[in-house]
Design a protein around this motif. Structure first.
Motif, PDB file in Angstrom:
ATOM      1  N   VAL A  56      30.670  51.624  67.348  1.00 38.00           N
ATOM      2  CA  VAL A  56      30.192  51.154  68.687  1.00 38.00           C
ATOM      3  C   VAL A  56      29.142  49.986  68.841  1.00 38.00           C
ATOM      4  O   VAL A  56      28.994  49.303  69.524  1.00 38.00           O
ATOM      5  N   SER A  57      27.893  50.655  68.252  1.00 36.48           N
ATOM      6  CA  SER A  57      26.778  50.041  68.428  1.00 36.48           C
ATOM      7  C   SER A  57      26.554  48.721  67.613  1.00 36.48           C
ATOM      8  O   SER A  57      25.801  47.714  68.083  1.00 36.48           O
ATOM      9  N   VAL A  60      29.608  46.461  70.342  1.00 34.76           N
ATOM     10  CA  VAL A  60      29.468  46.027  71.545  1.00 34.76           C
ATOM     11  C   VAL A  60      28.785  44.993  71.855  1.00 34.76           C
ATOM     12  O   VAL A  60      29.074  43.960  72.478  1.00 34.76           O
ATOM     13  N   GLY A 124      30.327  49.516  77.936  1.00 33.43           N
ATOM     14  CA  GLY A 124      29.623  49.906  76.608  1.00 33.43           C
ATOM     15  C   GLY A 124      28.981  51.125  76.950  1.00 33.43           C
ATOM     16  O   GLY A 124      29.017  52.220  75.840  1.00 33.43           O
ATOM     17  N   TRP A 129      27.580  53.413  73.885  1.00 36.60           N
ATOM     18  CA  TRP A 129      26.469  52.533  73.091  1.00 36.60           C
ATOM     19  C   TRP A 129      25.184  52.560  74.086  1.00 36.60           C
ATOM     20  O   TRP A 129      25.357  53.098  75.246  1.00 36.60           O
ATOM     21  N   ARG A 213      22.124  42.160  68.372  1.00 36.23           N
ATOM     22  CA  ARG A 213      22.177  43.596  67.751  1.00 36.23           C
ATOM     23  C   ARG A 213      20.630  43.925  67.579  1.00 36.23           C
ATOM     24  O   ARG A 213      20.117  45.101  67.923  1.00 36.23           O
ATOM     25  N   ARG A 218      19.764  47.698  67.306  1.00 34.98           N
ATOM     26  CA  ARG A 218      20.203  48.466  66.281  1.00 34.98           C
ATOM     27  C   ARG A 218      19.699  48.662  64.815  1.00 34.98           C
ATOM     28  O   ARG A 218      19.977  49.525  64.524  1.00 34.98           O
TER      29      ARG A 218
END
Length: 253
Positions: A56-57, A60, A124, A129, A213, A218
């Motif tokens: 998911v991270s 999104v 999200g 997230w 990201r 992330r």
């Protein structure tokens, strides 16, 4: 003259916003479609190949970038409808700044894009997230996403004037799908065949997704991706913005 031009552009923007009130379904569909895509890939398909850690991270930010590339058909159809109904010709006969119609259209689109980002980010967060890069990095990621949208928007405006008719927009819009899905929005290039991974890595949307990201926290920051996420949209704008303005100026010649 600058004040008059800004007034004209804002008048055209208000005209587009008034269309929202008369056609709310189109606005709602534009907001719901990317949410459906996020839920579909997050829960039904999911598990992106080659992605390390929480999918998911990874997904999104990729979906946020993809949302900025999709949904151009609304603007393209509006431009072609104005062309075919003679609306633009009437506007051009008025004492109005040249290009105010296009600027108003693009400003309204960018407002909807901000709303779309807000909805997607909220969804999200509902999926678990989280952005960990800090407020500055968060705003930087949002800025890169909107920059990509602005570049894609002017490509759409130019192609709409080339297409000329609303029924041709669908054929042109199909070209956006390969750009969107031949990206790293859903999976990492390393999990793909080498030739396909190379194509994906050179996709401007991939640069924005990777930079987003990084900025959302992330993984560690990668300035090269952030630079590419700035350079690609600016390069596209440098090509398609003057092409759109020039074609608009020649419409009645």
């Amino acid at each position: 003259m600058t004040a008059y031009a800004l007034t004209d552009c804002w008048t055209m923007t208000r005209r587009e916003l008034a269309h929202w009130a008369r056609q709310p379904v189109r606005v709602v569909v534009g907001l719901v479609f990317p949410v459906m895509m996020l839920l579909m890939f997050g829960y039904l398909i999911g598990g992106g190949r080659g992605v390390e850690g929480d999918y998911v991270s990874f997904l999104v930010p990729g979906m946020l970038a993809l949302t900025m590339a999709f949904g151009l058909e609304g603007t393209m159809v509006a431009v072609t409808q104005d062309l075919n109904k003679g609306v633009i010709d009437r506007f051009r006969s008025m004492p109005m700044a040249n290009g105010a119609v296009l600027v108003g259209r693009s400003t309204a689109d960018m407002m909807q894009s901000v709303l779309s980002l807000a909805v997607m980010i909220a969804v999200g967060y509902a999926l678990g997230w989280r952005a960990h890069g800090g407020a500055g990095a968060f705003l930087g990621a949002v800025g890169l996403l909107l920059l990509l949208r602005f570049a894609m928007l002017w490509i759409g405006i130019h192609l709409a004037m080339v297409a000329g008719k609303p029924e041709m927009v669908q054929a042109v819009q199909i070209l956006v799908w390969p750009v969107g899905f031949l990206s790293n929005a859903f999976a990492v290039p390393g999990s793909m065949p080498s030739w396909l991974g190379t194509v994906v890595e050179w996709n401007p949307l991939s640069a924005t997704a990777t930079a987003a990201r990084d900025l959302f926290g992330r993984s560690g920051g990668e300035p090269g991706h952030i630079t590419a996420a700035v350079v690609w949209p600016l390069a596209l704008l440098a090509v398609f913005f003057p092409l759109a303005v020039r074609r608009f100026a020649r419409l009645n010649k």
